[in-house]
Design a protein around this motif. Structure first.
Motif, PDB file in Angstrom:
ATOM      1  N   ALA A  71       7.024   7.844  -3.287  1.00 35.68           N
ATOM      2  CA  ALA A  71       6.847   6.947  -4.431  1.00 35.68           C
ATOM      3  C   ALA A  71       5.544   7.221  -5.175  1.00 35.68           C
ATOM      4  N   PHE A  72       4.515   7.657  -4.461  1.00 31.16           N
ATOM      5  CA  PHE A  72       3.247   7.957  -5.132  1.00 31.16           C
ATOM      6  C   PHE A  72       3.401   9.138  -6.082  1.00 31.16           C
ATOM      7  N   ASN A  73       4.161  10.146  -5.685  1.00 27.08           N
ATOM      8  CA  ASN A  73       4.371  11.311  -6.552  1.00 27.08           C
ATOM      9  C   ASN A  73       5.258  10.982  -7.749  1.00 27.08           C
ATOM     10  N   ARG A  74       6.213  10.099  -7.543  1.00 29.62           N
ATOM     11  CA  ARG A  74       7.144   9.764  -8.627  1.00 29.62           C
ATOM     12  C   ARG A  74       6.621   8.670  -9.550  1.00 29.62           C
ATOM     13  N   HIS A  75       5.778   7.779  -8.999  1.00 30.61           N
ATOM     14  CA  HIS A  75       5.384   6.596  -9.787  1.00 30.61           C
ATOM     15  C   HIS A  75       3.907   6.252  -9.610  1.00 30.61           C
ATOM     16  N   GLY A  76       3.075   7.292  -9.467  1.00 33.18           N
ATOM     17  CA  GLY A  76       1.666   7.096  -9.210  1.00 33.18           C
ATOM     18  C   GLY A  76       0.802   7.058 -10.451  1.00 33.18           C
ATOM     19  N   PRO A  77      -0.489   7.313 -10.304  1.00 27.93           N
ATOM     20  CA  PRO A  77      -1.448   7.106 -11.398  1.00 27.93           C
ATOM     21  C   PRO A  77      -1.287   8.047 -12.579  1.00 27.93           C
ATOM     22  N   ASP A  78      -0.570   9.159 -12.395  1.00 30.07           N
ATOM     23  CA  ASP A  78      -0.397  10.082 -13.519  1.00 30.07           C
ATOM     24  C   ASP A  78       0.833   9.760 -14.356  1.00 30.07           C
ATOM     25  N   LYS A  79       1.566   8.696 -14.006  1.00 27.40           N
ATOM     26  CA  LYS A  79       2.760   8.316 -14.749  1.00 27.40           C
ATOM     27  C   LYS A  79       2.425   7.250 -15.798  1.00 27.40           C
ATOM     28  N   GLN A  80       3.239   7.214 -16.845  1.00 26.47           N
ATOM     29  CA  GLN A  80       2.994   6.306 -17.953  1.00 26.47           C
ATOM     30  C   GLN A  80       4.135   5.298 -18.089  1.00 26.47           C
ATOM     31  N   GLY A  81       3.821   4.179 -18.769  1.00 23.69           N
ATOM     32  CA  GLY A  81       4.839   3.190 -19.083  1.00 23.69           C
ATOM     33  C   GLY A  81       5.500   2.635 -17.842  1.00 23.69           C
ATOM     34  N   ALA A  90       0.845  -1.198   0.000  1.00 26.31           N
ATOM     35  CA  ALA A  90       0.000   0.000   0.000  1.00 26.31           C
ATOM     36  C   ALA A  90       0.880   1.248   0.000  1.00 26.31           C
ATOM     37  N   ILE A  91       0.564   2.219  -0.845  1.00 25.83           N
ATOM     38  CA  ILE A  91       1.454   3.349  -1.054  1.00 25.83           C
ATOM     39  C   ILE A  91       0.798   4.702  -0.773  1.00 25.83           C
ATOM     40  N   TRP A  92      -0.526   4.818  -0.901  1.00 29.45           N
ATOM     41  CA  TRP A  92      -1.206   6.085  -0.605  1.00 29.45           C
ATOM     42  C   TRP A  92      -2.709   5.860  -0.618  1.00 29.45           C
ATOM     43  N   ASN A  93      -3.466   6.738   0.084  1.00 28.47           N
ATOM     44  CA  ASN A  93      -4.922   6.568   0.101  1.00 28.47           C
ATOM     45  C   ASN A  93      -5.680   7.873   0.259  1.00 28.47           C
ATOM     46  N   LEU A 127      -1.716   0.738  -4.635  1.00 26.73           N
ATOM     47  CA  LEU A 127      -0.747  -0.268  -4.206  1.00 26.73           C
ATOM     48  C   LEU A 127       0.341  -0.461  -5.252  1.00 26.73           C
ATOM     49  N   LEU A 128       1.508  -0.845  -4.789  1.00 24.73           N
ATOM     50  CA  LEU A 128       2.609  -1.181  -5.679  1.00 24.73           C
ATOM     51  C   LEU A 128       2.444  -2.606  -6.186  1.00 24.73           C
TER      52      LEU A 128
END
Length: 500
Positions: free
Chosen positions: A131-141, A117-120, A161-162
């Motif tokens: 990690a949520f800011n760097r690799h969250g839902p707005d990131k691609q690929g 779990a990474i953010w809620n 979640l990761l």
């Protein structure tokens, strides 16, 4: 008679008592208490002072302290950013202070971190490095590390979640634990939610793991085409292996830093328990959330297996489930003695009344298991339901368990793993063609007998824990390493094994 008046007197007595250390000659028995960070307990100096005093009064010797909640840390020095929790005073390091207060009393501190779990929250974390800011839902690929469900769902309940099938996410998770071990004198680390998420049909199949990078890996490593269905047995096995490899690789990385740190996991026991090791593969644990903790025990990836044996003792069916899982874990100690894994039955004190909790403690000890209670903040069902406060309930728990005639009336101690009883090897494969991940590696003795099997991670990494103190070698795709005798007290790194 354990009346409310007696509980009140006990609370007053404890308030003025100065905790004394657990005697060095006390017997060994793991008695644990989970301390979650979803409410008060370990966020201020005053909370921690009370926690340590209460733990000593309860005669527990291990605190499973939630220092990693969702991609953050209740500490100042870790791979995760410091928590945004406003309850933690500026400049205060809860983990450092807890260790400072607990260790002189002989109480261990195990860093409990939620693995996936990474953010809620709708508002993003404050730290740009989260990690949520760097690799969250707005990131691609490949920059997107998040779990996705077959039907397109991107959150498990309230949580992002990761995905353990994403190699970068797996590396990040490993570094979370290692960074805490490098920077703090913790006695152990604990995996939690080290599995694929809930929100599946009872008994499975599990519908998660559809991060695109993870899917690309699966196709490359297995030759599968298209997108597998949740019930595809090969897909389920591949995902289960990703979790197992994550546990293995993290255990090796932690032990390479400090071999005396305990590696443990809070493991799933949904529903009825098995009676045989073969039956474990029919459990909800194995199929519904793809967690194969039997392999972790057999391979010695853990020092302590803390089953979350969360059952209501006053519900007959659930009481039977509790007993079956406890009996199964007790049998594992006999069937896999070489793994050296301590088995613990974790109890849901928050779901039970005081009498039921006492009954479960007694049954746990009869089964030859350690005990842990969830949680310090919610010590019985009435507190969990908001009918009374923890301050009102905790004295009764202490009296029932550690008072005269209670199962914990006499103190017990717990010890860190002995480094001299530990040997491990790890290495990587290279290959002229084909993917590095998903390859079988065998550990062989001098005569070529197979001692253990494992599977490589995405980078070709593999490893074996609990290696015997004699000559061994590794073999993959017909290529064998040189014979090596792993020294005690360390993780031995092997030369890369080059495959055609």
């Amino acid at each position: 008679m354990k009346t409310a008046l007696l509980s009140t007197l006990l609370a007053l007595s404890l308030a003025g008592a100065q905790p004394v250390p657990i005697p060095a000659g006390a017997p060994l028995e793991l008695r644990g208490l989970w301390v979650d960070a979803f409410g008060p307990g370990l966020k201020t100096p005053a909370e921690i002072d009370k926690l340590v005093s209460d733990a000593r009064a309860l005669n527990v010797n291990v605190l499973f302290a939630q220092v990693g909640r969702r991609g953050d840390c209740y500490c100042d020095h870790a791979a995760m950013p410091r928590t945004d929790d406003p309850a933690v005073p500026e400049g205060f390091d809860p983990l450092a202070y807890l260790i400072e207060k607990a260790h002189p009393l002989g109480i261990q501190v195990h860093a409990w971190i939620i693995t996936t779990a990474i953010w809620n929250s709708a508002a993003p974390p404050k730290s740009p490095d989260h990690a949520f800011n760097r690799h969250g839902p707005d990131k691609q690929g490949r920059d997107n590390w998040l779990m996705k469900k077959f039907d397109g769902t991107v959150k498990g309940g309230a949580d992002w979640l990761l995905d353990p099938g994403h190699p970068d996410a797996a590396e990040y998770i490993r570094n979370m634990y290692v960074s805490v071990v490098k920077n703090y004198d913790v006695d152990g680390i604990q995996f939690d939610r080290v599995r694929y998420p809930d929100y599946n049909p009872v008994g499975g199949p599990n519908g998660w793991g559809y991060n695109e990078t993870a899917l690309e890996r699966y196709r490359a490593e297995t030759g599968a085409q298209g997108t597998p269905a949740p019930e595809d047995p090969a897909w389920a096995a591949w995902r289960r292996t990703q979790v197992t490899n994550l546990v293995r690789d993290t255990a090796l990385a932690v032990k390479a830093v400090r071999p005396d740190v305990s590696v443990n996991a809070a493991t799933i026991t949904y529903g009825a328990g098995p009676t045989t090791d073969e039956g474990f593969r029919a459990t909800r644990t194995y199929n519904e959330v793809l967690q194969d903790w039997l392999t972790w025990v057999r391979g010695g990836y853990l020092d302590v297996n803390v089953m979350m044996n969360y059952k209501r003792d006053f519900v007959p069916e659930q009481a039977a489930w509790f007993n079956t899982w406890a009996a199964y874990a007790g049998g594992l100690k006999v069937r896999s003695p070489g793994a050296g894994v301590t088995q613990v039955s974790g109890a849901a004190i928050y779901l039970n009344d005081p009498r039921s909790t006492l009954a479960q403690v007694r049954k746990t000890r009869t089964s030859g298991l350690g005990w842990a209670g969830y949680s310090y903040r919610t010590p019985d069902a009435d507190v969990n339901a908001g009918k009374r406060t923890a301050e009102e309930a905790l004295p009764q728990l202490i009296l029932n368990l550690a008072g005269p005639g209670g199962p914990f009336a006499a103190p017990a101690r717990w010890a860190r793993p002995d480094p001299q009883a530990f040997r491990a090897v790890r290495g990587t494969l290279t290959a002229a063609t084909g993917p590095l991940g998903g390859r079988e590696v065998r550990l062989l003795d001098e005569r070529g007998a197979v001692l253990a099997l494992t599977t490589t991670n995405a980078a070709g990494g593999y490893g074996f824990l609990r290696v015997p103190g004699r000559g061994v070698r590794v073999e993959a795709s017909g290529v064998s390493s040189s014979l090596v005798t792993a020294p005690a007290g360390r993780v031995t790194d092997l030369a890369p094994l080059a495959l055609p």
